[in-house]
Write a protein that holds these residues in place. Structure first.
Motif, PDB file in Angstrom:
ATOM      1  N   SER A 231       1.016  -1.263  -0.185  1.00 25.34           N
ATOM      2  CA  SER A 231       0.365   0.190   0.861  1.00 25.34           C
ATOM      3  C   SER A 231       1.059   1.516  -0.360  1.00 25.34           C
ATOM      4  O   SER A 231       0.710   2.111  -0.420  1.00 25.34           O
ATOM      5  CB  SER A 231      -0.627  -0.025   1.480  1.00 25.34           C
ATOM      6  OG  SER A 231      -1.694  -1.132   1.181  1.00 25.34           O
ATOM      7  N   GLU A 249      -7.346   8.619  -1.894  1.00 25.97           N
ATOM      8  CA  GLU A 249      -8.179   7.458  -2.064  1.00 25.97           C
ATOM      9  C   GLU A 249      -7.196   6.098  -1.392  1.00 25.97           C
ATOM     10  O   GLU A 249      -7.640   5.075  -0.526  1.00 25.97           O
ATOM     11  CB  GLU A 249      -9.209   6.861  -3.661  1.00 25.97           C
ATOM     12  CG  GLU A 249     -10.153   7.431  -4.181  1.00 25.97           C
ATOM     13  CD  GLU A 249     -10.161   7.155  -4.996  1.00 25.97           C
ATOM     14  OE1 GLU A 249      -9.550   5.890  -5.953  1.00 25.97           O
ATOM     15  OE2 GLU A 249     -10.881   7.150  -5.371  1.00 25.97           O
ATOM     16  N   GLN A 250      -5.731   6.201  -1.613  1.00 22.55           N
ATOM     17  CA  GLN A 250      -4.958   4.987  -1.686  1.00 22.55           C
ATOM     18  C   GLN A 250      -4.487   5.470  -0.258  1.00 22.55           C
ATOM     19  O   GLN A 250      -4.128   4.597   1.138  1.00 22.55           O
ATOM     20  CB  GLN A 250      -3.594   5.076  -1.783  1.00 22.55           C
ATOM     21  CG  GLN A 250      -2.738   4.559  -1.844  1.00 22.55           C
ATOM     22  CD  GLN A 250      -3.322   2.834  -2.709  1.00 22.55           C
ATOM     23  OE1 GLN A 250      -3.435   2.117  -2.962  1.00 22.55           O
ATOM     24  NE2 GLN A 250      -2.559   1.701  -1.198  1.00 22.55           N
ATOM     25  N   GLN A 252      -6.488   6.721   2.438  1.00 24.53           N
ATOM     26  CA  GLN A 252      -7.701   6.666   3.100  1.00 24.53           C
ATOM     27  C   GLN A 252      -7.806   4.730   3.368  1.00 24.53           C
ATOM     28  O   GLN A 252      -7.704   5.131   4.495  1.00 24.53           O
ATOM     29  CB  GLN A 252      -8.675   7.012   2.275  1.00 24.53           C
ATOM     30  CG  GLN A 252      -8.977   8.493   2.369  1.00 24.53           C
ATOM     31  CD  GLN A 252      -8.674   8.828   3.706  1.00 24.53           C
ATOM     32  OE1 GLN A 252      -8.115   9.652   4.268  1.00 24.53           O
ATOM     33  NE2 GLN A 252      -9.700   8.469   5.086  1.00 24.53           N
ATOM     34  N   GLN A 253      -6.760   3.551   2.629  1.00 22.39           N
ATOM     35  CA  GLN A 253      -6.767   2.644   2.633  1.00 22.39           C
ATOM     36  C   GLN A 253      -5.492   2.247   3.347  1.00 22.39           C
ATOM     37  O   GLN A 253      -5.630   1.610   4.631  1.00 22.39           O
ATOM     38  CB  GLN A 253      -6.559   2.222   1.097  1.00 22.39           C
ATOM     39  CG  GLN A 253      -6.260   1.039   1.395  1.00 22.39           C
ATOM     40  CD  GLN A 253      -6.144   0.364  -0.340  1.00 22.39           C
ATOM     41  OE1 GLN A 253      -6.737   0.582  -1.386  1.00 22.39           O
ATOM     42  NE2 GLN A 253      -5.454  -1.223  -0.681  1.00 22.39           N
ATOM     43  N   ALA A 256      -7.028   3.215   6.962  1.00 21.19           N
ATOM     44  CA  ALA A 256      -7.455   2.423   7.292  1.00 21.19           C
ATOM     45  C   ALA A 256      -6.658   0.426   7.641  1.00 21.19           C
ATOM     46  O   ALA A 256      -7.473   0.013   9.170  1.00 21.19           O
ATOM     47  CB  ALA A 256      -8.584   1.827   6.129  1.00 21.19           C
ATOM     48  N   GLU A 257      -5.960   0.252   7.535  1.00 16.64           N
ATOM     49  CA  GLU A 257      -5.264  -0.415   7.840  1.00 16.64           C
ATOM     50  C   GLU A 257      -4.026  -0.540   8.792  1.00 16.64           C
ATOM     51  O   GLU A 257      -3.327  -1.411   9.309  1.00 16.64           O
ATOM     52  CB  GLU A 257      -4.004  -0.770   6.089  1.00 16.64           C
ATOM     53  CG  GLU A 257      -4.767  -1.515   4.950  1.00 16.64           C
ATOM     54  CD  GLU A 257      -3.603  -1.270   3.413  1.00 16.64           C
ATOM     55  OE1 GLU A 257      -2.575  -1.675   4.417  1.00 16.64           O
ATOM     56  OE2 GLU A 257      -4.026  -2.151   2.463  1.00 16.64           O
TER      57      GLU A 257
END
Length: 694
Positions: A231, A249-250, A252-253, A256-257
């Motif tokens: 990521s 977007e990346q 935010q991902q 979350a991880e």
């Protein structure tokens, strides 16, 4: 003298004109770094003409750039003056800008953003060694590590404080003067590199066996650590493509991880009871959490439309890191808190057996204490035997420790008790009652009830011990007179007892020291039991092939359960026995006349002296002074060990000072209004009606 020191220091600090004239981006690396260090020294230092009051960080109000009138720290006022000068002299501003670019491009920025504040090997020991190095060894400006340079530049104790007070307008002026597009691009690349480095470190720590085996399976099912590195790499690729929408977007991902990784790390604490506590495990969990927070901060800077608004927070946090990394107290206080909690919890499990709440339990405690007193009578005479054998100081202390430890272990295995062992074990048990409880009046009343149960239990223990040890010792002395015509100890030893145990000597000091040893034995007991669980020795005893082949399957299982049940008590008894014997012997080596005063042993010794001297001793003041010291010795043994254990237990549970004051006030009020409840249990087995308290 102070004025002379200030004048000497002022001569060491360059003035602003000299500093700006010396700003040379073509100078050597250590000279450029020294210029930055001197600039910060100039910001911190007040001119010699300033008075002591004006030197204080918030000496006088100054109009802020935003228009408000607020007290400003001196470095902030000097920073604004520096910006004013640079705005009026563009040639100086350009020189400073070029020098700053040379510093940043000539050092490893990722060493500051991704590594500063973290141990290189996620080890508590390595971080401790690193902090000792920072304290004891000087740093050098000739370095390409921006983290090391940052520590040399922002080494002031109050740097984080005044940096936090810089307003947004001043930060924007600073960025406008010193940061250009080339420098901004360099920092953006460093941000992406740092995010990838941190993500790789979090992945490595999270997937290590020491943490992975302690995490919840349900949390690990989502494989939170597996995709972190990919990521972070994808983030760099999207930034290179200039795709800002997909970059957000990346990001935010990745956030979350990181949240899933923090949840997985937090689940480690739920398994420490079964797996035991390792300080390195606790340290690794904290390091993992802090690294995920640093990644979040860097992601904010990477995706922010106005990074100059978000940079100040990171700079302040890094400056806070400089201050905290130069001290050992914060390291120990932070990372040993959980270990102290688990040690006291293990003591609490044992301590529950020492608290009586009903009249039936009270009578049982009396009976167990009487058994302990019976055995301690033999321990008393063995002490005289060892003293008469003429050993050197160390070996006399060693064999005395064997005597005490053997007696304490035998009393434990027989199911009896020694009163002075109670408070250090029961204090954590009472503190456990406060864990996760809102300290309202009901919770405080419940806690005070527990204290009354404990004090009654200790009263029963002391009464049982002393009412048996003294008559048994006298009976043995009488038996020796009847059979052999001489007592078991001679008159010289008896006089020595009266001389040592007198209230007029250091008896009370030695009794307090004995209370400290009792407290230390409870810590050792908790630590040994934790190590027993951490290394899974109970499972090894039960299932190791060689042990099973030696003992047989059924016996190995019984031994495993027996050791798991008794390891804490054995560790407490053995450690206490050897400390009582060896601490005085080791103190002699340093020329310290230290002895121990254990109330049960002291009572036995005094009874033995009476048995030798006969009724004539009752007419001597020396005997009555020794007798008067007995209750005070018992009180100090109990009080010191209880207070120390209770304070550690409260601290390990995060009970604040104000809340502790409420508890102490409630105890004093119960003692004034219901003193009998601390000595004799009521018929219904409760401590009595609740007492209203503030």
């Amino acid at each position: 003298m102070i004025g002379a020191l200030r004048r000497w220091w002022s001569l060491r600090v360059w003035d602003l004109t000299a500093l700006l004239n010396a700003a040379d981006p073509r100078a050597s690396r250590p000279e450029r770094h020294l210029w930055l260090i001197r600039l910060l020294e100039w910001l911190r230092s007040a001119p010699p003409s300033q008075t002591g009051a004006e030197r204080k960080p918030a000496a006088a109000p100054e109009p802020e750039a935003g228009g408000d009138t607020q007290p400003s720290p001196w470095p902030l006022r000097r920073l604004r003056h520096l910006l004013n000068v640079l705005e009026r002299h563009p040639q100086h501003a350009e020189q400073v800008r070029q020098l700053l670019r040379a510093v940043l491009t000539g050092t490893d920025v990722s060493a500051l953003l991704a590594e500063f504040g973290f141990a290189p090997r996620s080890s508590f020991a390595s971080e401790l060694i690193e902090r000792l190095r920072l304290i004891g060894l000087p740093g050098t400006p000739d370095t390409n590590d921006l983290g090391e340079l940052f520590q040399l530049v922002f080494h002031g104790h109050d740097d984080a404080t005044w940096l936090a007070q810089i307003d947004a307008v001043t930060w924007r002026r600073l960025a406008r003067l010193l940061v250009d597009e080339e420098l901004a691009a360099h920092w953006r690349g460093a941000l992406l590199d740092s995010i990838q480095l941190l993500a790789g470190q979090v992945r490595a720590v999270g997937m290590a066996a020491t943490l992975r085996q302690r995490m919840d399976d349900a949390v690990l099912a989502g494989r939170p650590f597996h995709h972190l590195a990919q990521s972070a790499q994808r983030l760099a690729e999207l930034d290179a493509l200039g795709d800002s929408e997909r970059l957000h977007e990346q990001a935010q991902q990745l956030r979350a991880e990181l949240l899933a990784c923090r949840q997985a790390a937090a689940s480690v604490r739920n398994h420490l009871e079964a797996w035991g506590v390792s300080i390195d495990v606790v340290f690794q969990v904290e390091q993992l959490r802090e690294r995920t927070e640093r990644i979040n901060a860097l992601l904010t800077l990477l995706t922010s439309p106005q990074p100059e608004r978000d940079w100040p927070w990171l700079v302040v946090q890094l400056a806070e890191g400089v201050r905290s990394r130069r001290g050992l107290r914060s390291l120990f206080a932070h990372h040993y808190s959980l270990l102290a909690r688990k040690v006291t919890e293990r003591s609490a499990e044992t301590g529950e057996h020492y608290i009586t709440r009903t009249r039936a339990e009270y009578r049982e405690m009396l009976q167990r204490a009487c058994g302990g007193g019976l055995f301690m009578a033999g321990t008393t005479f063995m002490k005289f035997v060892i003293g008469a054998m003429g050993f050197s100081a160390f070996w006399a202390g060693f064999w005395a420790g064997v005597n005490y430890a053997g007696s304490f272990v035998a009393i434990q295995l027989l199911g009896w008790t020694v009163a002075t062992k109670q408070p250090a074990m029961t204090a954590p048990a009472m503190a456990a009652k406060l864990d996760g409880v809102q300290l309202d009046d009901a919770a405080i009343d419940d806690f005070v009830d527990e204290v009354t149960h404990l004090i009654r239990s200790q009263t029963a223990g002391i009464v049982g011990n002393l009412t048996v040890v003294a008559p048994v010792v006298l009976a043995l002395q009488g038996l020796a007179w009847w059979i052999a015509g001489v007592p078991l100890i001679g008159e010289t030893e008896a006089r020595h007892v009266l001389h040592n145990l007198t209230l007029l000597g250091p008896t009370l000091v030695f009794a307090a020291l004995t209370g400290v040893l009792l407290f230390m034995s409870s810590l050792i007991a908790g630590w040994v039991e934790n190590a027993f669980v951490l290394h899974r020795l109970d499972s090894a005893i039960a299932w190791n092939p060689r042990i099973v082949r030696l003992l047989g399957s059924a016996r190995a299982q019984r031994w495993s359960r027996w050791w798991r049940t008794h390891i804490s008590g054995l560790a407490a008894n053995v450690s206490l026995g050897f400390m009582l014997g060896l601490v005085p012997a080791l103190a002699v080596f340093f020329g310290l006349p230290v002895e121990v005063r254990h109330v049960t042993l002291s009572t036995g010794q005094l009874a033995a002296a009476l048995g030798t001297l006969g009724l004539a001793a009752l007419h001597e003041w020396a005997f009555w002074l020794c007798l008067a010291a007995i209750p005070l010795t018992g009180a100090l043994n109990l009080a010191v060990s209880f207070v120390l254990a209770f304070r550690v237990a409260l601290r390990s549970r995060g009970i604040r000072l104000r809340e502790r004051s409420r508890l102490y006030r409630a105890l004093r009020q119960r003692l004034r209004e219901q003193p009998r409840s601390f000595i004799v249990p009521p018929r219904d087995g409760t401590a009595g009606p609740a007492v209203p308290h503030a």
